[in-house]
Design a protein around this motif. Structure first.
Motif, PDB file in Angstrom:
ATOM      1  N   GLY A   1       6.123  -5.189  -1.604  1.00 55.62           N
ATOM      2  CA  GLY A   1       5.098  -5.854  -2.400  1.00 55.62           C
ATOM      3  C   GLY A   1       3.785  -5.114  -2.515  1.00 55.62           C
ATOM      4  O   GLY A   1       2.925  -5.486  -3.325  1.00 55.62           O
ATOM      5  N   ASN A   2       3.585  -4.069  -1.694  1.00 61.92           N
ATOM      6  CA  ASN A   2       2.335  -3.284  -1.718  1.00 61.92           C
ATOM      7  C   ASN A   2       1.103  -4.176  -1.617  1.00 61.92           C
ATOM      8  O   ASN A   2       0.117  -3.987  -2.339  1.00 61.92           O
ATOM      9  CB  ASN A   2       2.258  -2.434  -3.000  1.00 61.92           C
ATOM     10  CG  ASN A   2       3.322  -1.357  -3.038  1.00 61.92           C
ATOM     11  OD1 ASN A   2       3.642  -0.760  -2.010  1.00 61.92           O
ATOM     12  ND2 ASN A   2       3.874  -1.108  -4.219  1.00 61.92           N
ATOM     13  N   GLN A   3       1.166  -5.159  -0.742  1.00 60.32           N
ATOM     14  CA  GLN A   3       0.031  -6.056  -0.539  1.00 60.32           C
ATOM     15  C   GLN A   3      -0.754  -5.609   0.686  1.00 60.32           C
ATOM     16  O   GLN A   3      -0.174  -5.337   1.741  1.00 60.32           O
ATOM     17  CB  GLN A   3       0.508  -7.500  -0.361  1.00 60.32           C
ATOM     18  CG  GLN A   3       1.169  -8.069  -1.598  1.00 60.32           C
ATOM     19  CD  GLN A   3       1.331  -9.577  -1.503  1.00 60.32           C
ATOM     20  OE1 GLN A   3       0.798 -10.216  -0.599  1.00 60.32           O
ATOM     21  NE2 GLN A   3       2.060 -10.140  -2.441  1.00 60.32           N
ATOM     22  N   SER A   4      -2.071  -5.574   0.539  1.00 62.93           N
ATOM     23  CA  SER A   4      -2.921  -5.148   1.658  1.00 62.93           C
ATOM     24  C   SER A   4      -2.937  -6.186   2.773  1.00 62.93           C
ATOM     25  O   SER A   4      -3.103  -5.854   3.940  1.00 62.93           O
ATOM     26  CB  SER A   4      -4.350  -4.892   1.160  1.00 62.93           C
ATOM     27  OG  SER A   4      -4.870  -6.071   0.530  1.00 62.93           O
ATOM     28  N   ASP A   5      -2.747  -7.452   2.392  1.00 66.66           N
ATOM     29  CA  ASP A   5      -2.755  -8.517   3.396  1.00 66.66           C
ATOM     30  C   ASP A   5      -1.584  -9.467   3.134  1.00 66.66           C
ATOM     31  O   ASP A   5      -1.763 -10.585   2.643  1.00 66.66           O
ATOM     32  CB  ASP A   5      -4.088  -9.281   3.335  1.00 66.66           C
ATOM     33  CG  ASP A   5      -4.197 -10.334   4.436  1.00 66.66           C
ATOM     34  OD1 ASP A   5      -3.533 -10.156   5.489  1.00 66.66           O
ATOM     35  OD2 ASP A   5      -4.927 -11.327   4.241  1.00 66.66           O
ATOM     36  N   PRO A   6      -0.348  -9.048   3.450  1.00 68.38           N
ATOM     37  CA  PRO A   6       0.817  -9.907   3.195  1.00 68.38           C
ATOM     38  C   PRO A   6       0.783 -11.150   4.078  1.00 68.38           C
ATOM     39  O   PRO A   6       0.125 -11.159   5.130  1.00 68.38           O
ATOM     40  CB  PRO A   6       2.005  -9.005   3.569  1.00 68.38           C
ATOM     41  CG  PRO A   6       1.446  -8.027   4.539  1.00 68.38           C
ATOM     42  CD  PRO A   6       0.030  -7.794   4.116  1.00 68.38           C
ATOM     43  N   PRO A   7       1.448 -12.222   3.667  1.00 65.15           N
ATOM     44  CA  PRO A   7       1.446 -13.447   4.469  1.00 65.15           C
ATOM     45  C   PRO A   7       2.011 -13.197   5.862  1.00 65.15           C
ATOM     46  O   PRO A   7       2.956 -12.445   6.043  1.00 65.15           O
ATOM     47  CB  PRO A   7       2.344 -14.405   3.670  1.00 65.15           C
ATOM     48  CG  PRO A   7       3.036 -13.580   2.661  1.00 65.15           C
ATOM     49  CD  PRO A   7       2.259 -12.347   2.449  1.00 65.15           C
ATOM     50  N   ARG A   8       1.380 -13.839   6.845  1.00 63.46           N
ATOM     51  CA  ARG A   8       1.780 -13.623   8.234  1.00 63.46           C
ATOM     52  C   ARG A   8       2.912 -14.550   8.665  1.00 63.46           C
ATOM     53  O   ARG A   8       3.526 -14.331   9.698  1.00 63.46           O
ATOM     54  CB  ARG A   8       0.567 -13.811   9.155  1.00 63.46           C
ATOM     55  CG  ARG A   8      -0.469 -12.717   9.024  1.00 63.46           C
ATOM     56  CD  ARG A   8      -1.667 -12.948   9.911  1.00 63.46           C
ATOM     57  NE  ARG A   8      -2.474 -14.062   9.444  1.00 63.46           N
ATOM     58  CZ  ARG A   8      -3.419 -13.954   8.502  1.00 63.46           C
ATOM     59  NH1 ARG A   8      -3.652 -12.764   7.953  1.00 63.46           N
ATOM     60  NH2 ARG A   8      -4.111 -14.997   8.116  1.00 63.46           N
TER      61      ARG A   8
ATOM     62  N   GLU B   1       2.743 -19.934   5.543  1.00 64.29           N
ATOM     63  CA  GLU B   1       1.618 -19.428   4.754  1.00 64.29           C
ATOM     64  C   GLU B   1       2.090 -18.987   3.367  1.00 64.29           C
ATOM     65  O   GLU B   1       1.452 -19.295   2.350  1.00 64.29           O
ATOM     66  CB  GLU B   1       0.960 -18.255   5.488  1.00 64.29           C
ATOM     67  CG  GLU B   1      -0.236 -17.663   4.755  1.00 64.29           C
ATOM     68  CD  GLU B   1      -0.812 -16.464   5.487  1.00 64.29           C
ATOM     69  OE1 GLU B   1      -1.446 -15.616   4.808  1.00 64.29           O
ATOM     70  OE2 GLU B   1      -0.639 -16.361   6.724  1.00 64.29           O
ATOM     71  N   ALA B   2       3.206 -18.266   3.330  1.00 62.66           N
ATOM     72  CA  ALA B   2       3.732 -17.805   2.039  1.00 62.66           C
ATOM     73  C   ALA B   2       4.188 -18.977   1.185  1.00 62.66           C
ATOM     74  O   ALA B   2       3.958 -19.010  -0.030  1.00 62.66           O
ATOM     75  CB  ALA B   2       4.893 -16.840   2.280  1.00 62.66           C
ATOM     76  N   PHE B   3       4.838 -19.963   1.808  1.00 67.51           N
ATOM     77  CA  PHE B   3       5.345 -21.124   1.066  1.00 67.51           C
ATOM     78  C   PHE B   3       4.190 -21.939   0.499  1.00 67.51           C
ATOM     79  O   PHE B   3       4.229 -22.377  -0.652  1.00 67.51           O
ATOM     80  CB  PHE B   3       6.212 -21.987   1.982  1.00 67.51           C
ATOM     81  CG  PHE B   3       6.968 -23.080   1.261  1.00 67.51           C
ATOM     82  CD1 PHE B   3       8.080 -22.788   0.497  1.00 67.51           C
ATOM     83  CD2 PHE B   3       6.550 -24.398   1.347  1.00 67.51           C
ATOM     84  CE1 PHE B   3       8.785 -23.786  -0.160  1.00 67.51           C
ATOM     85  CE2 PHE B   3       7.237 -25.405   0.693  1.00 67.51           C
ATOM     86  CZ  PHE B   3       8.356 -25.096  -0.073  1.00 67.51           C
ATOM     87  N   ALA B   4       3.145 -22.139   1.299  1.00 72.68           N
ATOM     88  CA  ALA B   4       1.988 -22.935   0.862  1.00 72.68           C
ATOM     89  C   ALA B   4       1.267 -22.268  -0.299  1.00 72.68           C
ATOM     90  O   ALA B   4       0.735 -22.949  -1.190  1.00 72.68           O
ATOM     91  CB  ALA B   4       1.038 -23.146   2.033  1.00 72.68           C
TER      92      ALA B   4
END
Length: 304
Positions: A160-167, A171-174
């Motif tokens: 995903g090349n995200q600097s701050d991916p969900p931990r 968190e990702a679902f919300a």
């Protein structure tokens, strides 16, 4: 995608091969069936997608994202007493997935399986790329906590090349976060994915679910001509007039939308994906999507 008339011709050829196979082919089939059904431990192996109806002498190999819920409903109804209820009746879907109703072939012991070789065997297939899109939309793009936990979160973190991916999954679902379609294709073509184990069944290659090189199917239907093929199969099973296949809804994952979905996927990844699913294209009569693999639509867009 192949037009319905051409696919109907391919289907008739497949049926003729099924009915008119030579003695040599039949002997190879029995050998293949026997080879498939036993693992080194003597237990049934590779047959977990086959459903059995002893009353009507039917074996159905289900493939996720190819009308399998409706066919499971049909198989479930056939296990009930006559007159058969409409498969569209309000049956809880979990009943159709229970291992006893209908009977999963993997639950049988080898000597029971030997007696099923002459049952009528069928499966339904779909354009491999359209099926991949459908699996992505259903299991990864829409909120699905189970698939988010087991697949989507890892895909986001890896591609995903995200600097701050969900931990965490919560968190990702919300946040409603999901991997992009390109991320999903990156996951599929990454050699590490398949090296770590078989693909999840919703995007596993169809031939690896139903093993057509080992099992001689009597009927192979296509999602693209579902209603016509279902009617033809009911005649073959001598069930026409007793039970009706549920009508198909308007499928949002159409063959015409494939180009749009793949616009974000580099041509190199498209070619790698085709290599992964090439056997499905070739075995089940689907045209090689040269316009995707050669990048013609990219050139056309740049010239407008």
């Amino acid at each position: 995608t192949q037009n319905p008339a051409a696919m109907a011709g391919d289907r008739r050829l497949l049926l003729r091969l099924g009915y008119l196979g030579s003695f040599f082919v039949i002997m190879l089939y029995f050998y293949g069936w026997d080879k498939l059904q036993h693992s080194k431990s003597g237990k049934v192996k590779y047959l977990k997608n086959l459903l059995v109806d002893d009353t009507h002498g039917i074996i159905y190999c289900y493939i996720p994202k190819v009308a399998c819920s409706n066919w499971k409903k049909v198989m479930f109804v056939l296990k009930q007493s006559e007159p058969y209820r409409d498969p569209m009746s309000k049956y809880p879907m979990f009943l159709c997935h229970k291992p006893q109703l209908p009977l999963f072939l993997k639950k049988l012991v080898p000597f029971q399986i030997d007696s099923l070789k002459h049952y009528t065997k069928f499966l339904f297939v779909r354009d491999p790329f359209v099926r991949i899109i459908s699996a992505y939309r259903d299991k990864l793009q829409r909120p699905n906590k189970l698939f988010l936990e087991n697949f989507a979160l890892d895909i986001i973190r890896r591609y995903g090349n995200q600097s701050d991916p969900p931990r965490s999954v919560d968190e990702a679902f919300a946040s409603g976060l999901s991997p992009s379609f390109h991320n999903f294709i990156q996951y599929l073509v990454d050699p590490k994915t398949e090296n770590s184990g078989p693909f999840e069944p919703h995007w596993r290659q169809m031939h690896r679910l139903c093993h057509p090189c080992h099992i001689q199917y009597d009927f192979i239907g296509h999602q693209e001509t579902l209603q016509e093929d279902a009617e033809q199969l009911m005649k073959l099973l001598m069930l026409k007039g007793y039970i009706k296949f549920p009508p198909s809804y308007v499928n949002m994952t159409s063959s015409n939308s494939v180009l749009d979905w793949f616009r974000t996927v580099p041509v190199e990844d498209r070619r790698k994906l085709y290599k992964l699913y090439e056997s499905d294209f070739r075995l089940f009569g689907y045209r090689k999507p040269d316009e995707l693999l050669d990048g013609f639509e990219v050139m056309a867009t740049s010239q407008q």
